[in-house]
Motif scaffolding. Sequence first.
Motif, PDB file in Angstrom:
ATOM      1  N   GLN A  29       0.865  -1.173   0.000  1.00  9.54           N
ATOM      2  CA  GLN A  29       0.000   0.000   0.000  1.00  9.54           C
ATOM      3  C   GLN A  29       0.900   1.222   0.000  1.00  9.54           C
ATOM      4  OE1 GLN A  29      -2.949   0.362   3.013  1.00  9.54           O
ATOM      5  NE2 GLN A  29      -4.115  -1.398   2.302  1.00  9.54           N
ATOM      6  N   LEU A  30       0.737   2.049  -1.024  1.00  9.30           N
ATOM      7  CA  LEU A  30       1.532   3.267  -1.150  1.00  9.30           C
ATOM      8  C   LEU A  30       0.609   4.407  -1.573  1.00  9.30           C
ATOM      9  CD1 LEU A  30       4.645   1.756  -2.975  1.00  9.30           C
ATOM     10  CD2 LEU A  30       4.536   2.512  -0.594  1.00  9.30           C
ATOM     11  N   THR A  31       1.163   5.597  -1.691  1.00 10.69           N
ATOM     12  CA  THR A  31       0.402   6.774  -2.099  1.00 10.69           C
ATOM     13  C   THR A  31       0.887   7.219  -3.467  1.00 10.69           C
ATOM     14  OG1 THR A  31       0.185   7.429   0.211  1.00 10.69           O
ATOM     15  CG2 THR A  31      -0.208   9.137  -1.437  1.00 10.69           C
ATOM     16  N   ARG A  37      -4.285   6.405  -1.982  1.00 10.30           N
ATOM     17  CA  ARG A  37      -3.662   5.142  -1.577  1.00 10.30           C
ATOM     18  C   ARG A  37      -3.932   4.108  -2.664  1.00 10.30           C
ATOM     19  NH1 ARG A  37       0.301   4.902   1.993  1.00 10.30           N
ATOM     20  NH2 ARG A  37      -0.332   2.981   2.962  1.00 10.30           N
ATOM     21  N   THR A  39      -2.733  -0.078  -4.134  1.00  8.37           N
ATOM     22  CA  THR A  39      -2.123  -1.366  -3.830  1.00  8.37           C
ATOM     23  C   THR A  39      -1.579  -1.947  -5.125  1.00  8.37           C
ATOM     24  OG1 THR A  39      -4.038  -2.779  -4.264  1.00  8.37           O
ATOM     25  CG2 THR A  39      -3.902  -1.745  -2.062  1.00  8.37           C
ATOM     26  N   PRO A  91      11.390   8.675   0.533  1.00  4.18           N
ATOM     27  CA  PRO A  91      10.109   9.289   0.878  1.00  4.18           C
ATOM     28  C   PRO A  91      10.249  10.562   1.709  1.00  4.18           C
ATOM     29  CG  PRO A  91      10.481   7.371   2.254  1.00  4.18           C
ATOM     30  CD  PRO A  91      11.578   7.391   1.209  1.00  4.18           C
ATOM     31  N   LEU A 113       4.948   6.616  -6.946  1.00  2.00           N
ATOM     32  CA  LEU A 113       4.464   6.144  -5.654  1.00  2.00           C
ATOM     33  C   LEU A 113       5.440   6.489  -4.540  1.00  2.00           C
ATOM     34  CD1 LEU A 113       3.250   2.546  -6.602  1.00  2.00           C
ATOM     35  CD2 LEU A 113       1.881   4.632  -6.445  1.00  2.00           C
ATOM     36  N   THR A 114       4.892   6.846  -3.394  1.00  8.26           N
ATOM     37  CA  THR A 114       5.662   7.101  -2.190  1.00  8.26           C
ATOM     38  C   THR A 114       4.864   6.576  -1.009  1.00  8.26           C
ATOM     39  OG1 THR A 114       6.940   8.759  -0.971  1.00  8.26           O
ATOM     40  CG2 THR A 114       4.770   9.463  -1.786  1.00  8.26           C
ATOM     41  N   GLY A 115       5.389   6.787   0.172  1.00 14.39           N
ATOM     42  CA  GLY A 115       4.706   6.347   1.388  1.00 14.39           C
ATOM     43  C   GLY A 115       5.561   6.686   2.580  1.00 14.39           C
ATOM     44  N   SER A 116       5.200   6.133   3.709  1.00  9.06           N
ATOM     45  CA  SER A 116       6.019   6.329   4.898  1.00  9.06           C
ATOM     46  C   SER A 116       7.319   5.550   4.732  1.00  9.06           C
ATOM     47  CB  SER A 116       5.269   5.821   6.132  1.00  9.06           C
ATOM     48  OG  SER A 116       5.165   4.400   6.083  1.00  9.06           O
ATOM     49  N   ASP A 119       6.481   1.977   4.867  1.00  6.04           N
ATOM     50  CA  ASP A 119       5.881   1.489   3.614  1.00  6.04           C
ATOM     51  C   ASP A 119       6.969   1.151   2.600  1.00  6.04           C
ATOM     52  OD1 ASP A 119       3.264   1.951   4.556  1.00  6.04           O
ATOM     53  OD2 ASP A 119       3.135   3.925   3.587  1.00  6.04           O
TER      54      ASP A 119
END
Length: 188
Positions: A29-31, A37, A39, A91, A113-116, A119
């Motif tokens: 799961q990313l942004t 969000r 998948t 990120p 895509l990025t995320g924490s 992530d």
Amino acid sequence: MKWLVALLVLGLAASTTAATRTDIGGPFQLTNQNGQRVTERSFGEPVLLYFGFLTCPDICPTDLAKMARISRQLQQQQGLKVQPVFVTVDPERDTPEKLKTYVNYFASNFIGLTGSAQDIVRITDAYHVYYKKVPYGDKPGQYMMDHSTILFLLDSQGRYLKHFGRGADEKDIEKQVVTALADSTAAQ
């Protein structure tokens, strides 16, 4: 002559193993660059997946341009839609807004895509992608990201099919993508 036969048998066994690996990839799961969000199943079509960072001076831009060309060629010549997707390994600096501007330089259908940090660790662990922050320059806090340069092919369900090294020829990648997707469809 026996050593040649043994070498050929080992080579065939290795190529069969590589084509059936199940330890690469998996759920994530990313942004995306629009702040949504997503998948591995969000794309609905095969994916070319690459890991890098926005301030990379030459390797990432070169590889992303190559991905865009491959995706475009597959669409134009084979009628195959293959989604180019870029996942940042930085990120801390690579926000969705910055990704949106960056990926649009390569193609309008490119997804960033990025995320924490967690992530990114999860997805890079799943794909066995190496990355590391490396101090750079003479100002405190300046850094580059050392990272793997592998291009992954996923099917329309987000499952790993194949990967390509940085030196792989574009036309060869296109042929292998067509074959891998046909084989994947036939196996389902």
